[in-house]
Design an enzyme around this catalytic site. Structure first.
Site, PDB file in Angstrom:
ATOM      1  N   GLU A  63       0.838  -1.211   0.000  1.00  0.00           N
ATOM      2  CA  GLU A  63       0.000   0.000   0.000  1.00  0.00           C
ATOM      3  C   GLU A  63       0.867   1.253   0.000  1.00  0.00           C
ATOM      4  O   GLU A  63       1.837   1.350   0.762  1.00  0.00           O
ATOM      5  CB  GLU A  63      -0.899  -0.033   1.240  1.00  0.00           C
ATOM      6  CG  GLU A  63      -2.330   0.323   0.967  1.00  0.00           C
ATOM      7  CD  GLU A  63      -3.052  -0.680   0.066  1.00  0.00           C
ATOM      8  OE1 GLU A  63      -3.170  -0.405  -1.147  1.00  0.00           O
ATOM      9  OE2 GLU A  63      -3.503  -1.709   0.573  1.00  0.00           O
ATOM     10  N   GLY A  69     -16.806   4.687  -3.880  1.00  0.00           N
ATOM     11  CA  GLY A  69     -16.290   5.330  -2.664  1.00  0.00           C
ATOM     12  C   GLY A  69     -15.862   4.351  -1.587  1.00  0.00           C
ATOM     13  O   GLY A  69     -15.619   4.726  -0.454  1.00  0.00           O
ATOM     14  N   GLU A 109      -6.836   9.773 -14.515  1.00  0.00           N
ATOM     15  CA  GLU A 109      -7.085   9.959 -13.080  1.00  0.00           C
ATOM     16  C   GLU A 109      -6.288  11.162 -12.553  1.00  0.00           C
ATOM     17  O   GLU A 109      -6.808  12.011 -11.832  1.00  0.00           O
ATOM     18  CB  GLU A 109      -6.663   8.673 -12.358  1.00  0.00           C
ATOM     19  CG  GLU A 109      -7.002   8.619 -10.899  1.00  0.00           C
ATOM     20  CD  GLU A 109      -8.410   8.121 -10.633  1.00  0.00           C
ATOM     21  OE1 GLU A 109      -8.937   7.305 -11.410  1.00  0.00           O
ATOM     22  OE2 GLU A 109      -8.987   8.572  -9.638  1.00  0.00           O
ATOM     23  N   ASP A 140      -4.305   0.557  -9.437  1.00  0.00           N
ATOM     24  CA  ASP A 140      -5.715   0.196  -9.624  1.00  0.00           C
ATOM     25  C   ASP A 140      -6.001  -0.170 -11.077  1.00  0.00           C
ATOM     26  O   ASP A 140      -6.655  -1.181 -11.376  1.00  0.00           O
ATOM     27  CB  ASP A 140      -6.622   1.354  -9.194  1.00  0.00           C
ATOM     28  CG  ASP A 140      -6.309   1.836  -7.788  1.00  0.00           C
ATOM     29  OD1 ASP A 140      -5.620   1.103  -7.052  1.00  0.00           O
ATOM     30  OD2 ASP A 140      -6.735   2.945  -7.438  1.00  0.00           O
ATOM     31  N   TYR A 152      -4.109  11.695   1.329  1.00  0.00           N
ATOM     32  CA  TYR A 152      -3.391  10.932   0.299  1.00  0.00           C
ATOM     33  C   TYR A 152      -2.268  11.767  -0.314  1.00  0.00           C
ATOM     34  O   TYR A 152      -1.127  11.343  -0.404  1.00  0.00           O
ATOM     35  CB  TYR A 152      -4.370  10.465  -0.788  1.00  0.00           C
ATOM     36  CG  TYR A 152      -3.740   9.533  -1.802  1.00  0.00           C
ATOM     37  CD1 TYR A 152      -3.851   8.151  -1.662  1.00  0.00           C
ATOM     38  CD2 TYR A 152      -3.024  10.035  -2.890  1.00  0.00           C
ATOM     39  CE1 TYR A 152      -3.264   7.297  -2.591  1.00  0.00           C
ATOM     40  CE2 TYR A 152      -2.437   9.190  -3.812  1.00  0.00           C
ATOM     41  CZ  TYR A 152      -2.568   7.821  -3.664  1.00  0.00           C
ATOM     42  OH  TYR A 152      -1.985   6.985  -4.578  1.00  0.00           O
TER      43      TYR A 152
END
Ligand code: GLA
Length: 384
Positions: free
Chosen positions: A35, A125, A163, A175, A227
């Site tokens: 992550e 979401g 994105e 992703d 983020y």
């Protein structure tokens, strides 16, 4: 026809009074481990899930673009000039952003507009990449109808560009890669620097295990806030350590990092460096069938995100703790953090009791009711 294809076909006919030219489908993803490593040029191990976006599309003779979806049936109108100006808003930024990104790479490719209908059963979401699913469905569709012959890594890059530039979220390439490279019963081991991919067989089914996802219903936003802040801290850390990206550091560099960096930046760096190592260890563990070892790495990843990267929230921690108390093989939050989903790898018979236990814990604490469900590693984006 699958359920998604039937409903999107129906929507397309109602909106445009004509038949679509074809159907395409792209899945959302969960990340097993790795992550906030993708934008640090590191390693990730997500898989494509059995929830996807299905689209119907027909190329037009003129430059108009019309968009509609089952979640907002109002038809959005645009055209190629507006796409060129990057003039788009709301959910249409995903399909139009992809159209723009294809045009940016292949200036003469997009000469005609199109009619598009979108349906999706990826929860929005929740941190399961509903946006990447839309992007990759549109990218494979346009690649097909325009005959561009783009490779899978190119499709992922186009989605990430959409994105980053059209939507304005400074995200990495995990992703979109999971959505295009996914394969049944396998995880996508991706080197985010070279985009080299290896599908790693998971064998959860054969081992009698399932992956339970719990959507905490805590909403997150990656275009703003935490983020972006974490990404900046990583870039600061890499610059101070004199490397292009944190990928270039190993755990042996951490003592030097501790002397050079302030405490917060150090802990951000420590998470990323140790997380990269955990991804590599996970791949080795999975290849040798050592699911216990893999589970322990999931647990360690959660601790690192909670304490060093500080992207967990009490609801995510509660799911992980409840899963561990119930004897899960491993559990961690998944995705960008600050809300969204946690995952637990559990014996199939334990999934329902664990889901019930999580619902009880959330009710006791007065939190919004979470949504537990299992996911299966599935095939990536394709024509239907
Ligand atoms: C979000 C982003 C990804 C990745 C994860 C964290 O899902 O879209 O690019 O950075 O967060 O691993």
């Amino acid at each position: 026809m699958t359920a998604g294809t039937a409903s999107v076909a129906d929507l397309f006919r109602r909106a445009y009074s004509t038949e679509p030219q074809g159907f395409w489908r792209a899945p959302g993803r969960v990340n097993l481990i790795g992550e906030h490593t993708d934008y640090n040029d590191g390693f990730v191990l997500p898989f494509a899930i059995d929830r996807a976006t299905t689209i119907a599309l027909r190329v037009r003779d003129d430059d108009r673009i019309r968009l509609t979806s089952t979640f907002d049936e109002q038809v959005v109108e645009s055209d190629l000039a507006a796409v060129d100006r990057r003039d788009f808003a709301g959910w249409s930024a995903y399909p139009l952003g992809v159209t723009w990104a294809i045009g940016e790479r292949h200036p003469d490719a997009v000469r005609h507009g199109f009619d598009l209908a979108v349906d999706s059963d990826v929860p929005v979401g929740a941190g399961l990449s509903s946006s990447a699913a839309i992007e990759m469905a549109v990218a494979v569709a346009l690649d097909d109808v325009l005959g561009l012959g783009l490779g899978r890594a190119d499709l992922a890059r186009i989605g990430q560009r959409a994105e980053n530039i059209a939507v304005g979220a400074p995200t990495g390439i995990m992703d979109q890669s999971a959505s295009v490279f996914g394969e049944r019963d396998a995880a996508v081991f991706l080197d985010c620097r070279s985009l080299a991919v290896e599908q790693v067989p998971l064998g959860f089914d054969a081992a009698g295990l399932v992956l339970l996802v719990v959507d905490t219903k805590v909403e997150h936003q990656h275009a703003t806030g935490g983020y972006r802040d974490r990404r900046e801290a990583c870039e600061r850390g890499a610059a101070a350590m004199g490397v292009a990206a944190l990928r270039d550091l190993s755990v042996d560099d951490l003592p030097r990092a501790r002397t050079l960096l302030d405490d917060v930046t150090y802990r951000r760096v420590q998470h990323v460096v140790t997380e990269d190592a955990r991804v590599l260890d996970s791949v080795a563990a999975l290849k040798s069938g050592d699911l216990r070892r893999f589970g322990a790495l999931m647990d360690a990843s959660h601790v690192s995100m909670r304490d060093d990267f500080e992207i967990s929230v009490p609801q995510l921690d509660a799911v992980v703790e409840t899963a561990q108390a119930a004897g899960a093989v491993g559990a961690r939050m998944t995705g960008g953090g600050f809300g969204g989903c946690a995952i637990a790898l559990v014996p199939a018979a334990d999934a329902e009791p664990l889901a019930a236990a999580v619902l009880r814990v959330f009710a006791e604490r007065g939190w919004h009711e979470p949504v537990p469900f299992t996911v299966v590693p599935s095939d990536g984006a394709r024509a239907v």
